[in-house]
Design an enzyme around this catalytic site. Structure first.
Site, PDB file in Angstrom:
ATOM      1  N   SER A  89       4.300  -2.804   0.284  1.00 28.66           N
ATOM      2  CA  SER A  89       5.499  -3.608   0.060  1.00 28.66           C
ATOM      3  C   SER A  89       6.715  -2.912   0.635  1.00 28.66           C
ATOM      4  CB  SER A  89       5.703  -3.831  -1.446  1.00 28.66           C
ATOM      5  OG  SER A  89       6.990  -4.321  -1.736  1.00 28.66           O
TER       6      SER A  89
ATOM      7  N   TYR B 118       5.904  -0.703 -10.143  1.00 31.75           N
ATOM      8  CA  TYR B 118       5.299  -1.436  -9.025  1.00 31.75           C
ATOM      9  C   TYR B 118       5.608  -0.744  -7.701  1.00 31.75           C
ATOM     10  CZ  TYR B 118       4.676  -5.096  -5.497  1.00 31.75           C
ATOM     11  OH  TYR B 118       4.304  -5.795  -4.382  1.00 31.75           O
TER      12      TYR B 118
END
Length: 283
Positions: free
Chosen positions: A175, A188
């Site tokens: 990401s 995350y």
């Protein structure tokens, strides 16, 4: 800023693509060229979002597809199978938790039993639980996020490796948060950073076997994870902070995976592609 999407929210993860309005755009934007003819791809989180777009794009290129999903996503998985078959591909779906090493082993075994080989592994399934305050991230949330986003990648790769040969490809989803951080997705973002290091280290480890390992680091993409993670007002503004001023669609990301899976990227390993709407990153 005006809303990009209607305000909406789903009560729990994983979110369902069938409940999103508008539904994400998964359709490939180009005709197939047979770049994956005869190959077999195993995709975790392949029922919806980026995973669905990757599955359909790879099917259009001639691959047979095995997708992993949770029990709750069975309906989305059925829809994805229909899309794969519409491209002339064969599909296999398996429901389970990639945080379980036993499930990962059984998923690889089932793929081999159905298709007889495995050429491309896409580690894509992930979860996120927004929390602005580190002290409020409990041990249960921390372990759950790492179990899916990191342990699951390790477990599935470990199960697949004995069956991957020279020319095979492993593609990991990381990401943009791995590079720029995220104050409301601390755990995350940490898992996504771990996957960057995992990708580079595994690539180095597998060079002599002729197995390439790369990653894709999407920015804000319109997937079920968004309405299942954030409140409606934030969902409506999703992606507007990017330089391009909008969220991306899954079919704008899927070509990165096709490229990394096929021989077009034969001189690339240990690398990360960045379909993120124009956010500058290093690495």
């Amino acid at each position: 800023m005006p809303e990009q999407f209607p305000a909406q929210q789903q009560a729990r993860q994983p979110g369902l693509e069938s409940e999103m309005r508008p539904e994400p755009d998964h359709a490939p934007r180009y005709p197939g060229a047979g770049r994956l003819t005869g190959q077999v791809a195993l995709i975790s989180g392949g029922d919806s979002g980026i995973g669905r777009a990757v599955a359909v794009a790879m099917a259009r290129e001639g691959a047979s597809i095995a997708i992993l999903h949770t029990d709750r996503e069975a309906g989305d998985a059925i829809d994805t199978v229909e899309l794969i078959e519409a491209e002339g591909g064969q599909a296999l779906t398996m429901a389970g938790d990639i945080g379980s090493e036993d499930f990962c082993r059984s998923a690889v075994d089932a793929t081999l039993a159905r298709f007889g080989r495995l050429d491309v592994l896409v580690n894509n399934a992930a979860e996120q639980h927004p929390q602005d305050d580190l002290t409020k991230i409990g041990a249960a949330q921390l372990e759950r996020t790492f179990r899916t986003n990191v342990f699951g990648y390790f477990f599935l790769t470990k199960a697949a490796l004995p069956h991957l040969g020279d020319g095979a490809a492993i593609i990991n989803t990381t990401s943009v948060t791995a590079y720029k951080g995220s104050g409301h997705l601390i755990d995350y973002a940490a898992t996504r950073g771990a996957i960057v290091a995992f990708t580079r280290s595994l690539a180095d480890s597998l060079n002599q076997r002729g197995i390439r390992v790369n990653a894709v680091a999407p920015g804000p993409i319109w997937t079920p994870l968004i309405p299942a993670s954030f409140p409606p007002d934030r969902v409506a503004q999703h992606g507007q902070a990017t330089p391009m001023g909008r969220a991306g669609q899954p079919n704008e990301v899927a070509p990165c995976y096709v490229f990394l899976a096929c021989k077009d990227s034969s001189y690339m390993t240990g690398q990360v592609l960045h379909p993120n709407g124009g956010t500058p990153v290093n690495g």
